[in-house]
Design a protein around this motif. Sequence first.
Motif, PDB file in Angstrom:
ATOM      1  N   ILE A 111      57.300   1.321  10.888  1.00 38.77           N
ATOM      2  CA  ILE A 111      56.885   2.099  12.063  1.00 38.77           C
ATOM      3  C   ILE A 111      57.261   3.571  11.932  1.00 38.77           C
ATOM      4  O   ILE A 111      56.407   4.453  12.126  1.00 38.77           O
ATOM      5  N   PRO A 112      58.520   3.897  11.603  1.00 37.43           N
ATOM      6  CA  PRO A 112      58.840   5.325  11.417  1.00 37.43           C
ATOM      7  C   PRO A 112      58.025   5.970  10.298  1.00 37.43           C
ATOM      8  O   PRO A 112      57.550   7.097  10.440  1.00 37.43           O
ATOM      9  N   LEU A 113      57.847   5.254   9.194  1.00 40.17           N
ATOM     10  CA  LEU A 113      57.110   5.817   8.058  1.00 40.17           C
ATOM     11  C   LEU A 113      55.675   6.149   8.446  1.00 40.17           C
ATOM     12  O   LEU A 113      55.195   7.260   8.197  1.00 40.17           O
ATOM     13  N   THR A 114      54.981   5.181   9.057  1.00 40.22           N
ATOM     14  CA  THR A 114      53.575   5.422   9.406  1.00 40.22           C
ATOM     15  C   THR A 114      53.429   6.473  10.500  1.00 40.22           C
ATOM     16  O   THR A 114      52.430   7.190  10.546  1.00 40.22           O
ATOM     17  N   GLU A 115      54.431   6.590  11.371  1.00 38.77           N
ATOM     18  CA  GLU A 115      54.359   7.644  12.387  1.00 38.77           C
ATOM     19  C   GLU A 115      54.511   9.014  11.742  1.00 38.77           C
ATOM     20  O   GLU A 115      53.792   9.959  12.088  1.00 38.77           O
ATOM     21  N   LEU A 128      51.403  -3.397  15.786  1.00 40.22           N
ATOM     22  CA  LEU A 128      50.542  -4.579  15.784  1.00 40.22           C
ATOM     23  C   LEU A 128      50.804  -5.426  14.541  1.00 40.22           C
ATOM     24  O   LEU A 128      50.868  -6.660  14.612  1.00 40.22           O
ATOM     25  N   PHE A 129      50.961  -4.778  13.408  1.00 36.35           N
ATOM     26  CA  PHE A 129      51.289  -5.475  12.158  1.00 36.35           C
ATOM     27  C   PHE A 129      52.584  -6.263  12.350  1.00 36.35           C
ATOM     28  O   PHE A 129      52.665  -7.451  11.998  1.00 36.35           O
ATOM     29  N   LEU A 130      53.588  -5.616  12.910  1.00 36.97           N
ATOM     30  CA  LEU A 130      54.888  -6.261  13.117  1.00 36.97           C
ATOM     31  C   LEU A 130      54.783  -7.465  14.039  1.00 36.97           C
ATOM     32  O   LEU A 130      55.383  -8.515  13.783  1.00 36.97           O
TER      33      LEU A 130
END
Length: 318
Positions: A111-115, A128-130
């Motif tokens: 989540i932090p990486l994609t943000e 959603l993936f998580l």
Amino acid sequence: MSAISAFTSAILPIIAIAGVGYVIGWRTGISVGQLNTVALNFFLPALVFHGIVTTDLSGKTVLNLGLAVFAYTLIMMGVAYLSGRTLDLPDAALPGVVLASAFPNSGFVGIPLTEFVFGDIGRTTATLFLTIQSVILYTVGVYVVSASSDNTAGVRSAVREVFRLPLVYAVVLAALVRFLGLVPPVDGTFMTTVDSVGSASVPLMLTVVGIQLAEVDLGGLHRIALPTALKLVVAPVLGAGIAVVVGFTQPHVGNIFILECATPAAVTPLALTIAYSDHDDESLSTAEYMSTVIFVTTVLSVVILTALVVAIQGGYLF
């Protein structure tokens, strides 16, 4: 985008915040359990709810993402199982290899990486993936751990955990609110508060990752080559292949999916392996084995994730 630019803009912030968590865990000996509980039960559901009710993702895209996550997880579990059997791994190590290879740290790292790379759409897609991954982990994943020990009561208990996951209810509530057209004003008090809580989850999750790594008791480094190779090499390639087959209409979503698949081994499977497995290899405990895989893949994933960010920013993937 150069490798240095990709590293400093997307990877370095993650390392910096997780590094602070590592130092805190190392110097104070603080237990990560309570922080993890707060993140999973309060901050992360707020992030999920806000992301879904405000997202521009179409229903078809969400469905494709769900199919992709299911396909990726089940195929990786199969590949890991067959690889372990081919190499004649002991039965005690096999569940750990399967779970460590198939379940990426799509939440606390993803989540932090994609943000950092994609902004709000990255954060929403990753949550959603998580959520989808969590449902698989608490059903199929726990069955894998428990099957060889005939721990059927453990399987039933773990499956019930799916219905206790705040993430699941956050998704259902957000979907219902959107369907009924009851989304509150984005700039209103309620949504602003939810957004603030959700945004706070990003540094909190990275701090938790750092503290978790500080608690790792490394052992048996020579025995983790298989899950490390599967997680860092096979998983991103498989993720890219599935993304092509699924055919995401929004290129960002396909790229986010690949990044999520490439994140290091998740911590939750370690807890499940300890809780629901009756096996323990005398030369290396299940906890030590899984902890070592998590630590090594987290450190080495820096190189893989940086390369993927460069490829994404250069337009070489989607």
